[in-house]
Design an enzyme around this catalytic site. Structure first.
Site, short mmCIF file in Angstrom:
data_model
loop_
_atom_site.label_atom_id
_atom_site.label_comp_id
_atom_site.label_asym_id
_atom_site.label_seq_id
_atom_site.Cartn_x
_atom_site.Cartn_y
_atom_site.Cartn_z
N GLU A 248 0.88 -1.18 0.00
CA GLU A 248 0.00 0.00 0.00
C GLU A 248 0.92 1.22 0.00
O GLU A 248 1.47 1.58 1.03
CB GLU A 248 -0.89 -0.01 1.24
CG GLU A 248 -1.72 -1.28 1.42
CD GLU A 248 -2.75 -1.46 0.34
OE1 GLU A 248 -3.21 -0.46 -0.23
OE2 GLU A 248 -3.10 -2.62 0.05
N CYS A 282 -1.68 9.57 2.29
CA CYS A 282 -1.47 8.96 0.97
C CYS A 282 -2.54 9.39 -0.02
O CYS A 282 -2.31 9.48 -1.21
CB CYS A 282 -1.45 7.44 1.10
SG CYS A 282 -2.92 6.81 1.95
P1 NAD Z 1 8.76 4.46 4.44
O1 NAD Z 1 8.71 3.62 3.23
O2 NAD Z 1 9.94 5.33 4.66
O3 NAD Z 1 8.67 3.56 5.76
C1 NAD Z 1 7.56 2.72 6.02
C2 NAD Z 1 7.99 1.58 6.91
O4 NAD Z 1 8.91 0.74 6.20
C3 NAD Z 1 8.69 2.00 8.20
O5 NAD Z 1 8.24 1.20 9.24
C4 NAD Z 1 10.17 1.73 7.87
O6 NAD Z 1 10.97 1.50 9.01
C5 NAD Z 1 10.05 0.49 7.03
N1 NAD Z 1 11.21 0.22 6.15
C6 NAD Z 1 12.11 1.11 5.65
N2 NAD Z 1 13.01 0.46 4.85
C7 NAD Z 1 12.65 -0.85 4.84
C8 NAD Z 1 13.17 -2.01 4.19
N3 NAD Z 1 14.23 -1.96 3.39
N4 NAD Z 1 12.53 -3.19 4.38
C9 NAD Z 1 11.44 -3.26 5.16
N5 NAD Z 1 10.91 -2.19 5.83
C10 NAD Z 1 11.51 -1.01 5.66
O7 NAD Z 1 7.42 5.31 4.44
P2 NAD Z 1 6.97 6.44 5.46
O8 NAD Z 1 7.74 7.68 5.17
O9 NAD Z 1 6.95 5.91 6.85
O10 NAD Z 1 5.43 6.64 5.04
C11 NAD Z 1 4.99 7.57 4.11
C12 NAD Z 1 4.60 6.87 2.82
O11 NAD Z 1 3.58 5.92 3.07
C13 NAD Z 1 4.00 7.85 1.81
O12 NAD Z 1 4.53 7.60 0.54
C14 NAD Z 1 2.51 7.51 1.85
O13 NAD Z 1 1.83 7.85 0.68
C15 NAD Z 1 2.54 6.04 2.10
N6 NAD Z 1 1.26 5.58 2.63
C16 NAD Z 1 0.45 4.81 1.84
C17 NAD Z 1 -0.79 4.42 2.31
C18 NAD Z 1 -1.75 3.59 1.48
O14 NAD Z 1 -2.75 3.15 2.01
N7 NAD Z 1 -1.50 3.37 0.20
C19 NAD Z 1 -1.19 4.81 3.57
C20 NAD Z 1 -0.34 5.58 4.34
C21 NAD Z 1 0.90 5.95 3.87
#
Ligand code: NAD
Length: 523
Positions: A248, A282
């Site tokens: 997502e 998002c």
């Molecule tokens: P991010 O990708 O930086 O981090 C998300 C999570 O992934 C964190 O818990 C992080 O520690 C973990 N992570 C980071 N690197 C990883 C790896 N290599 N392997 C596994 N896990 C890893 O995102 P963010 O900045 O926390 O969130 C914002 C983003 O989330 C925005 O792009 C937003 O649009 C998206 N988002 C999407 C939805 C949806 O429903 N589509 C909902 C909310 C947020």
């Protein structure tokens, strides 16, 4: 203290990494949480696997009864939950209440009530093999890893709830940016006394998330950025067994305002959709395409409404726009605005950080006009309280520009002519399209699936389908044994071949439609 314990404690203090989290409202350090090591993640997965067989052997109703206690803890400790979310994210109390607390309590209640029926076995009437019965049973996948972002740190607990209801055990890796909320979640679940190992939290940054992805979990549900989503997808492809995944990811959601829209309602929606949660959503309204004849009226209203928004550090319900999560996000937002201005955009409101509220991370609610697709503000996810508005000549241009994006999470179209709006909705490349509404609300409809297209990801959360996505649908075929053997079993013979041919002709050859009804075929 024994020598071994001394060595262990020394190792612990020198090698253990910690997450220090800083309150976005005032820049103060508010907590320090130890990061789980890859070995601890492995151990948590092993523990979850051991716990899974007894958890799955409970009825769905028994599992729901446990989870409802978590829901009750959310309800009873609501003020503490809201305080923690506010401190950790810098949200306004209203944002935290609506999107983080209300949604998760509502969806938990909804699914705990309905899961026993949704997950009960389903008969599949066969159109041809009338001597056989066929049905589906929904078995849990095993151990599910849920990795969440910082922007709605408790709303995505709905994934945890669905996975648990389906009989899986769960490991949650909350965002390192909101570790206090991760701790709070662990405490709320602990108060419900789920059997040991059924739900665990591992804290940490990307390295902890990566360790969870590499472990032998049976499914990963990831919500976060496209960049991380792609890394996870690649990593799963390297594993020696297939691991289902739901991704997502981000969005750059467009809103189309046609000349026959209710302009006042559309302006209210645009401002709310762009500024709620400080635009860190998002499914924010990230860009608007408004038709020329109503552009001035729409833009004037949007600017007036944006300028009246109240931004502040104070707690309580009378604040509209909260803080931005961290300085890096402030730089992204400011970078997008500056890039647009350097290419000819105009600031109609805001356009800079709110320096009255230093040292917190506050960006003034911003409206930009004279924008186009050469600018980052129209093509990259800004994730801040910024609303760029572009005037378009006709609906074809609006549709083309709306679809001109690598993202496809949600989209919105505004018109009083519902037939016209529906035709446009059909052509918009998005997982959810809202007509005369903000699509962000779609996440709150737990009966409906939530999913993206293009780089916004795939996989379904919420809805019956979302619950079933945490299961293996096993097909059971039962023959009543009335016939000694099936006509198509060995040995093959002229007789069996001719019989097959006769049945085929009766069913499908010319006139077959009529004769087909003799075999119970309705068509
Ligand atoms: P991010 O990708 O930086 O981090 C998300 C999570 O992934 C964190 O818990 C992080 O520690 C973990 N992570 C980071 N690197 C990883 C790896 N290599 N392997 C596994 N896990 C890893 O995102 P963010 O900045 O926390 O969130 C914002 C983003 O989330 C925005 O792009 C937003 O649009 C998206 N988002 C999407 C939805 C949806 O429903 N589509 C909902 C909310 C947020």
């Amino acid at each position: 203290m024994s020598t071994i314990a001394r060595i262990q404690s020394k190792l612990e203090s020198s090698e253990r990494r910690y997450i220090e989290n800083i309150c976005p409202i005032n820049g103060e350090v508010i907590g320090k949480i130890p990061i789980s090591t890859p070995e601890e993640v492995e151990a948590a997965v092993a523990k979850a696997r051991r716990a899974q067989s007894s958890w799955r052997s409970l009825s769905v109703k028994q599992r729901a009864d446990y989870i409802l206690k978590v829901r009750d803890a959310f309800v009873e400790r609501r003020e503490w939950v809201l305080d923690t979310i506010r401190k950790d994210t810098g949200k306004t109390r209203s944002d935290a209440f609506l999107a983080d607390v209300f949604t998760v309590v509502d969806s938990t209640t909804y699914f705990c009530k309905r899961a026993p029926k949704i997950l009960s076995s389903t008969q599949i009437p066969l159109h041809f093999f009338k001597t056989k019965k066929s049905y589906l049973v929904y078995e849990p996948l095993g151990v599910v890893g849920v990795i969440t972002p910082w922007n709605f740190p408790t709303a995505f607990l709905s994934d945890v709830v669905l996975a648990l209801l389906a009989g899986n055990t769960v490991i949650l890796k909350p965002s390192e940016v909101t570790p206090l909320i991760g701790e709070m979640t662990a405490e709320l679940f602990a108060s419900a006394k789920l059997p040991d190992g059924v739900f665990q939290v591992v804290h940490g940054d990307g390295s902890t998330g990566a360790a969870l992805v590499k472990s032998n979990v049976d499914k990963i549900v990831f919500t976060g950025s496209v960049r991380t989503g792609k890394l996870i997808y690649q990593e799963l492809g390297r594993k020696d067994r297939f691991t289902p995944v739901a991704l997502e990811l981000g969005g750059k959601d467009p809103m189309i305002v046609l000349e026959d829209a209710d302009i006042e309602r559309a302006a209210d929606a645009a401002v709310w959709g762009a500024m709620v949660n400080s635009g860190q959503m998002c499914s924010s309204v990230e860009r608007v395409y408004v038709m020329q004849p109503v552009a001035k009226q729409f833009i004037d209203l949007v600017v007036e409404k944006t300028k009246s928004l109240r931004q502040g550090t104070q707690d309580g319900p009378n604040v509209d726009v909260g803080a931005i999560i961290f300085p890096r996000q402030m730089e992204i937002i400011d970078g997008h605005v500056k890039d647009a201005l350097s290419k000819g955009a105009r600031v109609l409101a805001g356009g800079e950080r709110n320096s009255d509220l230093l040292p917190g991370n506050y960006y003034r609610p911003t409206v930009l006009s004279e924008v186009d697709h050469s600018m980052k503000i129209m093509t990259e996810e800004t994730f801040g309280p910024v609303l760029p508005i572009m005037i378009v000549k006709n609906e074809e241009e609006a549709i083309k520009l709306a679809n001109d994006s690598v993202y496809g999470l949600t989209a919105m179209v505004w018109s009083k002519n519902l037939d016209r709006a529906k035709k446009i909705a059909d052509r918009l490349e998005a997982g959810t399209v809202a007509i005369n509404d903000c699509s962000a609300g779609g996440f709150g409809f737990c009966e409906a699936p939530w999913s993206g297209v293009k780089e916004s990801g795939f996989g379904i959360v919420h809805s019956e389908e979302g619950l079933k996505s945490f299961c293996r649908a096993k097909h059971i075929i039962v023959d009543r044994g009335l016939m000694k053997r099936e006509f198509y079993w060995f040995p093959n013979s002229e007789k069996s071949y001719n019989l097959l041919s006769t049945i085929f002709n009766v069913l499908f050859a010319r006139g077959g439609k009529k004769l087909g009804s003799m075999f119970g075929k309705k068509e």
